[in-house]
Structure formats: structure tokens, C-alpha cells
Scaffold this active site. Sequence first.
Site, PDB file in Angstrom:
ATOM      1  N   LEU A  18       0.911  -1.130  -0.036  1.00 19.87           N
ATOM      2  CA  LEU A  18      -0.089  -0.058  -0.126  1.00 19.87           C
ATOM      3  C   LEU A  18       0.797   1.166  -0.040  1.00 19.87           C
ATOM      4  CD1 LEU A  18      -3.127   0.956  -0.025  1.00 19.87           C
ATOM      5  CD2 LEU A  18      -2.660   1.121   2.667  1.00 19.87           C
ATOM      6  N   TRP A  19       0.594   2.056  -1.010  1.00 21.71           N
ATOM      7  CA  TRP A  19       1.199   3.580  -1.120  1.00 21.71           C
ATOM      8  C   TRP A  19       0.313   4.416   0.000  1.00 21.71           C
ATOM      9  CZ3 TRP A  19       2.430  -0.075  -4.363  1.00 21.71           C
ATOM     10  CH2 TRP A  19       3.010   0.005  -5.565  1.00 21.71           C
ATOM     11  N   ILE A  25       4.293  -1.660   3.447  1.00 22.34           N
ATOM     12  CA  ILE A  25       3.739  -0.126   3.397  1.00 22.34           C
ATOM     13  C   ILE A  25       4.976   0.845   2.545  1.00 22.34           C
ATOM     14  CG2 ILE A  25       3.350   2.111   4.600  1.00 22.34           C
ATOM     15  CD1 ILE A  25       1.155   0.008   4.938  1.00 22.34           C
ATOM     16  N   LYS A  26       4.352   1.239   1.727  1.00 24.63           N
ATOM     17  CA  LYS A  26       5.169   2.506   0.906  1.00 24.63           C
ATOM     18  C   LYS A  26       4.983   3.964   1.462  1.00 24.63           C
ATOM     19  CE  LYS A  26       6.375   4.690  -3.603  1.00 24.63           C
ATOM     20  NZ  LYS A  26       5.870   4.842  -4.629  1.00 24.63           N
ATOM     21  N   GLN A  27       5.895   4.557   1.732  1.00 26.06           N
ATOM     22  CA  GLN A  27       5.784   5.819   2.631  1.00 26.06           C
ATOM     23  C   GLN A  27       6.839   6.687   1.914  1.00 26.06           C
ATOM     24  OE1 GLN A  27       3.955   8.386   3.486  1.00 26.06           O
ATOM     25  NE2 GLN A  27       2.908   7.279   4.875  1.00 26.06           N
TER      26      GLN A  27
END
Length: 356
Positions: free
Chosen positions: A199-200, A237-239
Site C-alpha cells: 500500500l502506497w 507499506i510504501k511511504q
Amino acid sequence: MARNIADLLGKDADYLLKHQSKTISKDQLQVPSPDFVDKVFAQSNRSIPVLRNLQALYGTGRLANTGFVSILPIDQGIEHSAGASFAKNPIYFDPENIVKLAIEGGCNGVATTFGALAMVARKYAHKIPLIVKINHNELLTYPNKADQIMFGSIEDAWNMGAAAVGATIYFGSDNATRQIIEVSKAFERAHQLGMATILWCYTRNNAFKKDGVDYHVSADLTGQANHLGVTIQADIIKQKLAETNGGYKMLNTGGSSYGKLDERIYTELTSDHPIDLCRYQVLNCYNGRAGLISSGGESKGASDLADAVRTAVINKRAGGTGLISGRKAFQRPMKEGVEILNAIQDIYLDKSIDLA
């Protein structure tokens, strides 16, 4: 190796390489390791096919079986328009070159659109984990608007042999509630079919900018976005890397009320050091049980290599799982793109760069 990294980091070398965190102890984190899937996900509700695909992702490329990942994401043809994204290097209008760059660059996986992966899936699905980006902000509606919409089905991603699906939610936006519902249903179906989920977790609201400060990259707001992301069972998680803090405070001034905060977020759980700000993002990913991969950011030209190395050092020392870097790699000749990707991976392979 160490001298070259120090040279690239310049005046920040000691600041980043020698920092020791006094906020969240590294002992509290689930840190990347060769047995990460066994250590973390085998204890979860993830099915055997999901575990197999997660292991495929963690077990491919130059970072195979380290617990770290390097992912090539190229969805900018939709998100930023194909012409604006690929004019610097038109070979990437052809999706096969996207996959070739990921393979040549030693990546764990390649994330791009339904159409791009579908066009080459039969040739490459068994050679590198494919990650289908299932929603996008299409940029052709006038006036432009920020809204992630679905571009295909989870079944279609599964049929093309994808190991994982990726999605973006604009947390804080007017459309966030709908996006959360859509993506959570999509991730549930992906897990049912055996695919991993990434998830972005982007924040998006005009109110998140004030007095020249962009709180879209504030540790407190991005940390909470991460926590919402793992709540809908994102495996990774993409952050964006945190560059500031105090978003909640800024939004609770002048009689306005927004969310909830505790002063200890700023006095105990973070400091103003970029590694500590990133560690707070990791903390919100269930102490690292869901891996945090930092965004590589835009391409700025000559500084790209140094910028990428800096981001990788911060992510790794904070307890993150890797980098997902696209524009710095594909907006240049393929050989140079491979060199950028390899330089990022070298940070994670360098055992002298440890947890802060």
C-alpha cells in the site's frame, strides 16, 4: 564502499552514519532478516500461497534472502502522464523495457500497471515477481483532480501470475473513505487468491501545507497513514520519507480541531533527526511487522545518486525494509538506471550500516 558512501553523503555522513536513536529502541522492532517471512508472517492469518509469494518477493534479486527489498515502480505513465514521464527516455513506452530494467537492476520485483504487465506477463511472470498497481490518479480529467480509481480486477492480476498487488490511498483527502473501502476489499480478495499486498500510504489535502511547510511529509501524519494501511492488512507499506513533524499541531491552531495527538509523539517517540522521524513511521507499521519501504522520490538530475543513497541509509538505519525507486532509475539511460538501483541495494548489503 564506506568511503564512497561517506563521499556521497557529504557533510551529513557522520550525522547519518553515526546517529544512535534515543527514541524507540531498536530492540522493540521486528527488523528485516533472512527469516522475516517465517518470523513474522507465518504467525499471521496469511495463507500458504501468500507466504509463498511473499517469500518469492523477499527471495529475488540482489537483496534475495536478506529481509530487504528493492522494488522498481513505474506507474507514472498514468499518474504523471506518459509523455511527461517517458520523454527523457522513450524506450519505457514499451513495457518490456520496464521489466528488463527491474531484472537488470537486480530488483526483488517490478510494480506497474495492468496493461503493462499483461502485455509481457507470459514471458516474465516466472522470472521476477510482478506487482500489479490496481488503482491510479488519472490525470486527463479537466480540471485535474486527486483521486485514486480502480483500473482492473484482482482476478485479472491473479490470472497474469502476479505475486502481489499494489494500491494507493490518499489519506486525508475528500475521497479517502471511498478509497479505504475499495482497497480493503481488494486486498482481502488478493489475500484470498494468494497474492501479497503493498500500500502506497500517501497523505493528500491542501490544508496539509502552511507557511511554506509541507506537512504531507510530516512524521506524525504519515505515521498515522501507515497505521491505517496496516489496519487493512497491507503486507508492505510504501511511504515518503518524513522531512518534518508537527502536522497535527499545525492543524489544531486558531480554534480548529483535527484528530488527536499526544505531546509524547514529539518529545519521546521522535526527534528532529531524519532517522528518528523514519523510525516513527516504522513504529506505526506494527513495529516493523509490515515492512516500510521508502519512496525514492522524483529525479532531480545530478544529485539523484546521492539522494537515493541518503534515503536508503535513513530507511535502513531506522528499521525500514528497503526502497521503491522509479523515476531516478528510468528517467535516464538503462545502464545508468541499473547503477542507481545497484547503489541503493549496496546500502542494504553493507553490514557496516546498522540499525541506529
